[in-house]
Design a protein around this motif. Structure first.
Motif, PDB file in Angstrom:
ATOM      1  N   ARG A  58      96.637  50.470  65.919  1.00 12.84           N
ATOM      2  CA  ARG A  58      96.620  49.274  65.081  1.00 12.84           C
ATOM      3  C   ARG A  58      97.239  48.072  65.794  1.00 12.84           C
ATOM      4  N   ASP A  59      97.341  48.124  67.111  1.00 16.97           N
ATOM      5  CA  ASP A  59      97.870  46.969  67.830  1.00 16.97           C
ATOM      6  C   ASP A  59      96.871  45.809  67.719  1.00 16.97           C
ATOM      7  N   PRO A  60      97.311  44.570  67.859  1.00 19.16           N
ATOM      8  CA  PRO A  60      96.452  43.412  67.609  1.00 19.16           C
ATOM      9  C   PRO A  60      95.171  43.370  68.435  1.00 19.16           C
ATOM     10  N   VAL A  61      95.246  43.733  69.707  1.00 18.48           N
ATOM     11  CA  VAL A  61      94.049  43.650  70.550  1.00 18.48           C
ATOM     12  C   VAL A  61      93.016  44.682  70.121  1.00 18.48           C
ATOM     13  N   THR A  62      93.466  45.905  69.862  1.00 18.25           N
ATOM     14  CA  THR A  62      92.546  46.949  69.415  1.00 18.25           C
ATOM     15  C   THR A  62      91.907  46.584  68.085  1.00 18.25           C
ATOM     16  N   VAL A  63      92.707  46.087  67.158  1.00 20.93           N
ATOM     17  CA  VAL A  63      92.171  45.688  65.855  1.00 20.93           C
ATOM     18  C   VAL A  63      91.138  44.572  66.020  1.00 20.93           C
ATOM     19  N   THR A  64      91.419  43.617  66.901  1.00 23.37           N
ATOM     20  CA  THR A  64      90.469  42.522  67.142  1.00 23.37           C
ATOM     21  C   THR A  64      89.159  43.054  67.700  1.00 23.37           C
ATOM     22  N   ALA A  65      89.236  43.964  68.667  1.00 21.00           N
ATOM     23  CA  ALA A  65      88.026  44.546  69.247  1.00 21.00           C
ATOM     24  C   ALA A  65      87.237  45.314  68.194  1.00 21.00           C
ATOM     25  N   ARG A  66      87.929  46.056  67.365  1.00 24.18           N
ATOM     26  CA  ARG A  66      87.279  46.848  66.320  1.00 24.18           C
ATOM     27  C   ARG A  66      86.579  45.940  65.302  1.00 24.18           C
ATOM     28  N   GLU A  67      87.277  44.886  64.883  1.00 22.71           N
ATOM     29  CA  GLU A  67      86.716  43.966  63.892  1.00 22.71           C
ATOM     30  C   GLU A  67      85.558  43.160  64.460  1.00 22.71           C
ATOM     31  N   LEU A  68      85.622  42.836  65.742  1.00 28.54           N
ATOM     32  CA  LEU A  68      84.520  42.105  66.371  1.00 28.54           C
ATOM     33  C   LEU A  68      83.238  42.937  66.339  1.00 28.54           C
ATOM     34  N   GLY A  69      83.358  44.221  66.656  1.00 27.28           N
ATOM     35  CA  GLY A  69      82.193  45.097  66.593  1.00 27.28           C
ATOM     36  C   GLY A  69      81.621  45.182  65.193  1.00 27.28           C
ATOM     37  N   LYS A  70      82.489  45.312  64.200  1.00 28.81           N
ATOM     38  CA  LYS A  70      82.026  45.400  62.817  1.00 28.81           C
ATOM     39  C   LYS A  70      81.368  44.099  62.372  1.00 28.81           C
ATOM     40  N   PHE A  71      81.921  42.972  62.830  1.00 30.64           N
ATOM     41  CA  PHE A  71      81.345  41.671  62.470  1.00 30.64           C
ATOM     42  C   PHE A  71      79.914  41.544  62.971  1.00 30.64           C
ATOM     43  N   LEU A  72      79.689  41.884  64.229  1.00 28.53           N
ATOM     44  CA  LEU A  72      78.338  41.797  64.786  1.00 28.53           C
ATOM     45  C   LEU A  72      77.412  42.829  64.153  1.00 28.53           C
ATOM     46  N   ARG A  73      77.937  44.010  63.892  1.00 28.47           N
ATOM     47  CA  ARG A  73      77.131  45.067  63.268  1.00 28.47           C
ATOM     48  C   ARG A  73      76.612  44.646  61.900  1.00 28.47           C
ATOM     49  N   ASP A  74      77.438  43.930  61.146  1.00 26.24           N
ATOM     50  CA  ASP A  74      77.094  43.603  59.768  1.00 26.24           C
ATOM     51  C   ASP A  74      76.496  42.211  59.591  1.00 26.24           C
ATOM     52  N   ALA A  75      76.459  41.419  60.656  1.00 26.58           N
ATOM     53  CA  ALA A  75      75.984  40.040  60.539  1.00 26.58           C
ATOM     54  C   ALA A  75      74.480  39.983  60.290  1.00 26.58           C
ATOM     55  N   GLU A  76      74.074  39.116  59.390  1.00 26.25           N
ATOM     56  CA  GLU A  76      72.654  38.933  59.097  1.00 26.25           C
ATOM     57  C   GLU A  76      71.959  38.256  60.267  1.00 26.25           C
ATOM     58  N   GLY A  77      70.773  38.728  60.592  1.00 27.25           N
ATOM     59  CA  GLY A  77      69.993  38.126  61.662  1.00 27.25           C
ATOM     60  C   GLY A  77      70.332  38.634  63.048  1.00 27.25           C
ATOM     61  N   LEU A  78      71.225  39.627  63.132  1.00 25.13           N
ATOM     62  CA  LEU A  78      71.600  40.210  64.417  1.00 25.13           C
ATOM     63  C   LEU A  78      71.343  41.714  64.385  1.00 25.13           C
ATOM     64  N   LEU A  79      70.876  42.238  65.499  1.00 28.42           N
ATOM     65  CA  LEU A  79      70.638  43.677  65.638  1.00 28.42           C
ATOM     66  C   LEU A  79      71.586  44.176  66.717  1.00 28.42           C
ATOM     67  N   THR A  80      72.479  45.100  66.364  1.00 30.51           N
ATOM     68  CA  THR A  80      73.608  45.434  67.237  1.00 30.51           C
ATOM     69  C   THR A  80      73.696  46.919  67.538  1.00 30.51           C
ATOM     70  N   ALA A  81      74.133  47.222  68.757  1.00 19.34           N
ATOM     71  CA  ALA A  81      74.428  48.602  69.159  1.00 19.34           C
ATOM     72  C   ALA A  81      75.685  48.585  70.019  1.00 19.34           C
ATOM     73  N   LEU A  82      76.426  49.689  69.999  1.00 20.93           N
ATOM     74  CA  LEU A  82      77.614  49.854  70.831  1.00 20.93           C
ATOM     75  C   LEU A  82      77.321  50.948  71.847  1.00 20.93           C
ATOM     76  N   LEU A  83      77.296  50.575  73.107  1.00 26.50           N
ATOM     77  CA  LEU A  83      76.958  51.517  74.175  1.00 26.50           C
ATOM     78  C   LEU A  83      78.229  52.049  74.838  1.00 26.50           C
ATOM     79  N   PRO A  84      78.342  53.371  75.004  1.00 25.39           N
ATOM     80  CA  PRO A  84      79.543  53.954  75.598  1.00 25.39           C
ATOM     81  C   PRO A  84      79.498  53.979  77.119  1.00 25.39           C
ATOM     82  N   VAL A  85      79.271  52.824  77.728  1.00 29.99           N
ATOM     83  CA  VAL A  85      79.321  52.712  79.188  1.00 29.99           C
ATOM     84  C   VAL A  85      80.572  51.935  79.560  1.00 29.99           C
ATOM     85  N   GLY A  86      81.183  52.297  80.680  1.00 29.38           N
ATOM     86  CA  GLY A  86      82.395  51.616  81.092  1.00 29.38           C
ATOM     87  C   GLY A  86      83.434  51.659  79.993  1.00 29.38           C
TER      88      GLY A  86
END
Length: 212
Positions: free
Chosen positions: A174-202
């Motif tokens: 729950r550190d700030p950077v991890t939470v920010t990264a997690r929320e950024l992914g959720k924001f793009l995933r749920d945003a209207e007009g965007l199609l999103t995937a999370l790739l486990p590379v690097g």
């Protein structure tokens, strides 16, 4: 359920492609200067994404020593132009050397020194085939709106470090950077007009296509 061989499979994907000499040298120089260039697996994914949309105009935030830029140029058409933004002149000098060593004409690379938050608002809307945010999550979160604005319909946004040292997947982190990264992914995933995937590379690559 993740099998015991998953870590081995991930390692295999990172070693699946071999970097050419200019990219390997740029990577080594970046590590010497204390930065973490994108992994070969991430670079290969960026190259394929650039090629898949026939990218001729790509904007990259975070020049580094040119590793990600070289991968992107490798996927772009012969007349494609990479615009790369960074605040560190020393890193950009190293990137220019890497681009020269790889044989890319200077006309194909536009290097801009400055803060992305200052530069991006001046860049044209809906005019880029691909935008790459190769910056820490806190910075990426502040730039995401501008990055989407710059994309044409059908264009691709790629955000590196999306798993942030493998912390994002652990709900106990729950550190700030991890939470920010997690929320950024959720924001793009749920945003209207965007199609999103999370790739486990690097260290994770968040990929979004602008649909409208």
């Amino acid at each position: 359920m993740v099998s015991a061989d998953k870590t081995l499979s991930w390692s295999y994907t990172e070693e699946f492609l071999t970097e050419d000499e200019p990219t390997a040298q740029a990577r080594m120089r970046g590590m010497e200067l204390g930065i973490s260039p994108v992994s070969p697996g991430t670079g290969a994914a960026l190259r394929v994404l650039a090629a898949s949309v026939g990218a001729k105009s790509v904007a990259e935030i975070g020049t580094g020593t040119g590793v990600s830029g070289l991968w992107l140029l490798g996927g772009m058409g012969g007349d494609g132009v990479l615009t790369t933004i960074d605040i560190e002149p020393e890193l950009q000098l190293e990137a220019r050397r890497a681009f020269d060593a790889a044989g890319y004409a200077s006309s194909r690379i536009r290097v801009i020194r400055g803060r992305a938050s200052d530069v991006m608002p001046r860049m044209a809307s809906r005019s880029y085939d691909m935008v790459v945010l190769d910056v820490p999550p806190e910075e990426a979160a502040g730039l995401i709106g501008g990055a989407v604005r710059m994309l044409r319909v059908g264009g691709v946004l790629a955000v590196t470090r999306a798993l942030w040292n493998d912390h994002v997947a652990d709900p106990a982190r729950r550190d700030p950077v991890t939470v920010t990264a997690r929320e950024l992914g959720k924001f793009l995933r749920d945003a209207e007009g965007l199609l999103t995937a999370l790739l486990p590379v690097g260290d994770g690559l968040l990929v979004t296509v602008r649909q409208s």
